[in-house]
Motif scaffolding. Structure first.
Motif, PDB file in Angstrom:
ATOM      1  N   THR A   1       0.845  -1.189   0.000  1.00 24.29           N
ATOM      2  CA  THR A   1       0.000   0.000   0.000  1.00 24.29           C
ATOM      3  C   THR A   1       0.880   1.239   0.000  1.00 24.29           C
ATOM      4  O   THR A   1       1.885   1.300   0.696  1.00 24.29           O
ATOM      5  CB  THR A   1      -0.905   0.017   1.245  1.00 24.29           C
ATOM      6  OG1 THR A   1      -0.085  -0.037   2.425  1.00 24.29           O
ATOM      7  CG2 THR A   1      -1.844  -1.179   1.273  1.00 24.29           C
ATOM      8  N   TRP A   2       0.479   2.250  -0.793  1.00 25.30           N
ATOM      9  CA  TRP A   2       1.284   3.472  -0.820  1.00 25.30           C
ATOM     10  C   TRP A   2       0.459   4.639  -1.346  1.00 25.30           C
ATOM     11  O   TRP A   2      -0.762   4.546  -1.457  1.00 25.30           O
ATOM     12  CB  TRP A   2       2.571   3.265  -1.607  1.00 25.30           C
ATOM     13  CG  TRP A   2       3.659   4.245  -1.222  1.00 25.30           C
ATOM     14  CD1 TRP A   2       4.327   5.087  -2.055  1.00 25.30           C
ATOM     15  CD2 TRP A   2       4.181   4.491   0.094  1.00 25.30           C
ATOM     16  NE1 TRP A   2       5.239   5.851  -1.337  1.00 25.30           N
ATOM     17  CE2 TRP A   2       5.168   5.502  -0.013  1.00 25.30           C
ATOM     18  CE3 TRP A   2       3.910   3.978   1.357  1.00 25.30           C
ATOM     19  CZ2 TRP A   2       5.874   6.001   1.074  1.00 25.30           C
ATOM     20  CZ3 TRP A   2       4.612   4.464   2.450  1.00 25.30           C
ATOM     21  CH2 TRP A   2       5.586   5.458   2.296  1.00 25.30           C
TER      22      TRP A   2
ATOM     23  N   ALA B   1      -0.098   8.200  -4.001  1.00 22.32           N
ATOM     24  CA  ALA B   1       0.106   8.736  -5.347  1.00 22.32           C
ATOM     25  C   ALA B   1       1.013   9.961  -5.318  1.00 22.32           C
ATOM     26  O   ALA B   1       1.358  10.481  -4.267  1.00 22.32           O
ATOM     27  CB  ALA B   1      -1.246   9.102  -5.954  1.00 22.32           C
TER      28      ALA B   1
ATOM     29  N   MET C   1       5.056   8.236  -4.711  1.00 19.23           N
ATOM     30  CA  MET C   1       5.176   7.141  -5.666  1.00 19.23           C
ATOM     31  C   MET C   1       6.374   7.376  -6.581  1.00 19.23           C
ATOM     32  O   MET C   1       7.197   6.479  -6.816  1.00 19.23           O
ATOM     33  CB  MET C   1       3.886   7.030  -6.481  1.00 19.23           C
ATOM     34  CG  MET C   1       3.940   6.066  -7.657  1.00 19.23           C
ATOM     35  SD  MET C   1       4.605   6.807  -9.173  1.00 19.23           S
ATOM     36  CE  MET C   1       3.434   8.115  -9.444  1.00 19.23           C
TER      37      MET C   1
ATOM     38  N   SER D   1      -0.496   8.585 -11.037  1.00 18.40           N
ATOM     39  CA  SER D   1       0.040   7.224 -10.974  1.00 18.40           C
ATOM     40  C   SER D   1       1.273   7.049 -11.847  1.00 18.40           C
ATOM     41  O   SER D   1       1.798   5.935 -11.971  1.00 18.40           O
ATOM     42  CB  SER D   1      -1.040   6.225 -11.406  1.00 18.40           C
ATOM     43  OG  SER D   1      -2.209   6.356 -10.631  1.00 18.40           O
TER      44      SER D   1
ATOM     45  N   TYR E   1       3.206   3.438 -12.113  1.00 18.81           N
ATOM     46  CA  TYR E   1       3.743   2.655 -10.991  1.00 18.81           C
ATOM     47  C   TYR E   1       2.722   2.411  -9.883  1.00 18.81           C
ATOM     48  O   TYR E   1       3.059   1.760  -8.899  1.00 18.81           O
ATOM     49  CB  TYR E   1       4.952   3.365 -10.388  1.00 18.81           C
ATOM     50  CG  TYR E   1       6.194   3.283 -11.244  1.00 18.81           C
ATOM     51  CD1 TYR E   1       7.085   2.218 -11.123  1.00 18.81           C
ATOM     52  CD2 TYR E   1       6.467   4.270 -12.186  1.00 18.81           C
ATOM     53  CE1 TYR E   1       8.227   2.143 -11.911  1.00 18.81           C
ATOM     54  CE2 TYR E   1       7.606   4.207 -12.979  1.00 18.81           C
ATOM     55  CZ  TYR E   1       8.482   3.142 -12.836  1.00 18.81           C
ATOM     56  OH  TYR E   1       9.603   3.067 -13.621  1.00 18.81           O
ATOM     57  N   LEU E   2       1.524   2.931 -10.030  1.00 24.28           N
ATOM     58  CA  LEU E   2       0.546   2.807  -8.953  1.00 24.28           C
ATOM     59  C   LEU E   2      -0.839   2.557  -9.529  1.00 24.28           C
ATOM     60  O   LEU E   2      -1.184   3.094 -10.590  1.00 24.28           O
ATOM     61  CB  LEU E   2       0.535   4.083  -8.102  1.00 24.28           C
ATOM     62  CG  LEU E   2      -0.449   4.127  -6.940  1.00 24.28           C
ATOM     63  CD1 LEU E   2       0.260   4.555  -5.657  1.00 24.28           C
ATOM     64  CD2 LEU E   2      -1.590   5.095  -7.241  1.00 24.28           C
TER      65      LEU E   2
ATOM     66  N   PRO F   1      -4.495   3.396  -8.318  1.00 26.17           N
ATOM     67  CA  PRO F   1      -5.183   4.146  -7.270  1.00 26.17           C
ATOM     68  C   PRO F   1      -6.486   3.469  -6.848  1.00 26.17           C
ATOM     69  O   PRO F   1      -7.089   2.729  -7.629  1.00 26.17           O
ATOM     70  CB  PRO F   1      -5.449   5.495  -7.937  1.00 26.17           C
ATOM     71  CG  PRO F   1      -5.602   5.156  -9.387  1.00 26.17           C
ATOM     72  CD  PRO F   1      -4.635   4.012  -9.645  1.00 26.17           C
TER      73      PRO F   1
ATOM     74  N   ASP G   1      -4.692   7.383  -2.412  1.00 25.88           N
ATOM     75  CA  ASP G   1      -3.985   6.173  -1.972  1.00 25.88           C
ATOM     76  C   ASP G   1      -4.180   5.049  -2.981  1.00 25.88           C
ATOM     77  O   ASP G   1      -5.199   4.980  -3.679  1.00 25.88           O
ATOM     78  CB  ASP G   1      -4.500   5.713  -0.607  1.00 25.88           C
ATOM     79  CG  ASP G   1      -4.176   6.697   0.508  1.00 25.88           C
ATOM     80  OD1 ASP G   1      -3.353   7.597   0.273  1.00 25.88           O
ATOM     81  OD2 ASP G   1      -4.749   6.574   1.597  1.00 25.88           O
TER      82      ASP G   1
ATOM     83  N   MET H   1       1.279  -0.503  -5.077  1.00 29.90           N
ATOM     84  CA  MET H   1       2.445  -0.600  -5.941  1.00 29.90           C
ATOM     85  C   MET H   1       3.009  -2.012  -5.915  1.00 29.90           C
ATOM     86  O   MET H   1       2.746  -2.792  -4.997  1.00 29.90           O
ATOM     87  CB  MET H   1       3.506   0.409  -5.501  1.00 29.90           C
ATOM     88  CG  MET H   1       3.051   1.857  -5.604  1.00 29.90           C
ATOM     89  SD  MET H   1       4.304   3.061  -5.048  1.00 29.90           S
ATOM     90  CE  MET H   1       5.535   2.884  -6.359  1.00 29.90           C
TER      91      MET H   1
END
Length: 457
Positions: free
Chosen positions: A126-127, A129, A133, A164, A172-173, A175, A342, A345
């Protein structure tokens, strides 16, 4: 999650030659952070019918059914943990990939994120934006997800896509949601005392004074964890100086000794007599309890915290309401707010990347967000055409208020260098202890000295 803004010391992080370039790129992502494209359609009846709604595959096309992925999670609050468990259960049902969740306390997760990613991380984690990121992507600690986005891209607005995207142009993400930072209050208390929602700074101060006279703590406040007060700085800065100024300050294109920063602290000092005393020794959850128990009249924080705490504490969520922070400078009005995004990744060292991508393909769909939001009663989803009949009044209002913003920021510890955000935690706590004019000038000089060391390294 209840306190995803945690900054703390990012273990293992040291200034690197790429930081200045990273920070130059953040403004673009942050400027596009108003993800109202998805939010404005969140309650519509339309839906995306592209192939991106199909789940169960993987970026490489390999069969992943029956395999297992591990998921590092900071969703440790009870309500958030339940919502996340429901999301991953849905992902398993859709992809036939088993998910093992490794949950870590929020603060611990954020404080150790670099050493975690450099060591033996889970497949997924979990990470956040935006800059946060981009920072880890640029360090080579995350894998790009362009093949996943080839399938889910039609589900998101351009702003969500930008948030993202790394500085190399790769995604890389994935959302999941965002949430606004606003001023909360109990409707019953406002009705009881015949209070009126303030729209200007003068009205806000006048209301705080009246609450104090009525025996209430005007504004509940807890900053033991350090990060909550960053939000107060952000909103005062955007209300007084505007969004562009705020982003430039976060990038150190404006010095911390600037008069605009002094004005932010001066307004905060004017508000201090109405903030709950002893904030540096109180966690935000305890501050929220004073609002729940109607000992406090208001509280400025994210729905991800206050509304989630009401749910966890089984307080009367129907009595909770909010208003956007009042206008200070008419030039900017109430055009901006923090509304962090949030998501998830893929770690560079993932042992099962194909199965992990299959999980992300599911998470990046409207049905996945809708399923998550059946349990989550405080965040709002980002997928275009998202249908969420379970949205309560807080969530519906969040959609509306975020959609009104001309820009939204991601929060100080996401929009700035991690080391600078950490330095500001200490500086702001010192301000809370002593908001005098002389101390403000001293703290500004300290902030600028630390910024020069961080951003020129």
């Amino acid at each position: 999650m209840s306190d995803v803004e945690t900054s703390g010391t990012v273990a293992g992080t040291s200034p690197s030659p790429t930081r200045r370039n990273l920070l130059r790129g953040v403004a673009g992502a942050a400027g596009l952070a108003a993800v109202s494209g998805g939010l404005l359609t969140a309650c519509s009846s339309s839906s995306d019918s592209s192939d991106s709604d199909k789940s169960g595959g993987s970026g490489s096309g390999k069969s992943v059914a029956g395999s297992t992925v591990t998921f590092g999670s900071n969703y440790s609050d009870p309500a958030a943990k339940t919502a996340f468990a429901a999301l991953t259960a849905g992902a398993t049902a859709a992809s036939q990939v088993k998910v093992t969740i490794n949950t870590v306390d929020h603060n611990t997760f954020q404080q150790n994120i670099t050493s975690y990613l450099q060591g033996t991380p889970d497949d997924l984690f979990t990470w956040f934006a935006g800059y946060r990121m981009q920072y880890f992507a640029a360090q080579g600690l995350a894998q790009p997800l362009d093949d996943v986005w080839d399938k889910i891209g039609g589900n998101f607005s351009d702003a969500a896509k930008q948030l993202s995207t790394g500085l190399d142009g790769k995604k890389y993400l994935v959302p999941l949601y965002n949430y606004p930072w606003v001023v909360f209050y109990n409707k019953s208390e406002f009705a009881k005392h015949n209070y009126t929602v303030p729209t200007t700074w003068d009205d806000y101060i006048a209301l705080a004074k009246k609450m104090k006279t009525d025996g209430l703590v005007p504004i509940a406040f807890g900053d033991k964890d350090g990060w909550p007060a960053l939000g107060t700085f952000d909103i005062l800065n955007m209300r007084i100086n505007g969004y562009d100024y705020h982003i430039k300050l976060m990038k150190h294109e404006i010095p911390w000794t600037d008069a605009g920063v002094a004005t932010v602290f001066q307004h905060w000092a004017e508000l201090m007599p109405y903030l709950q005393t002893g904030a540096n020794g109180r966690i935000w959850q305890d501050a929220a309890k004073t609002l729940e128990q109607k000992q406090a009249g208001m509280m400025f924080q994210g729905t991800n915290q206050v509304a989630a705490q009401y749910v966890t504490d089984k307080a009367d969520l129907d009595d909770l309401d909010f208003f956007t922070f009042p206008s200070i400078n008419p030039k900017w009005g109430q055009d901006y707010m923090d509304a962090p995004t949030d998501g998830f990744m893929l770690s560079k060292k993932a042992k099962n990347p194909d199965a992990a991508k299959a999980i992300l393909e599911y998470i990046g769909t409207g049905p996945a967000e809708a399923a998550y939001l059946k349990t989550d009663q405080w965040d709002v989803g980002l997928a275009n055409g998202l249908q969420v009949p379970t949205y309560n009044a807080i969530q519906k209002k969040s959609v509306t208020e975020i959609g009104k913003c001309k820009n939204v920021a991601q929060f100080m510890d996401r929009d700035s260098d991690p080391a600078m955000a950490n330095a500001m935690i200490s500086i702001i706590q010192k301000f809370i202890d002593d908001p005098s004019t002389g101390n403000i000038a001293t703290l500004q000089k300290s902030a600028e000295a630390q910024a020069k060391a961080i951003y020129t390294s």
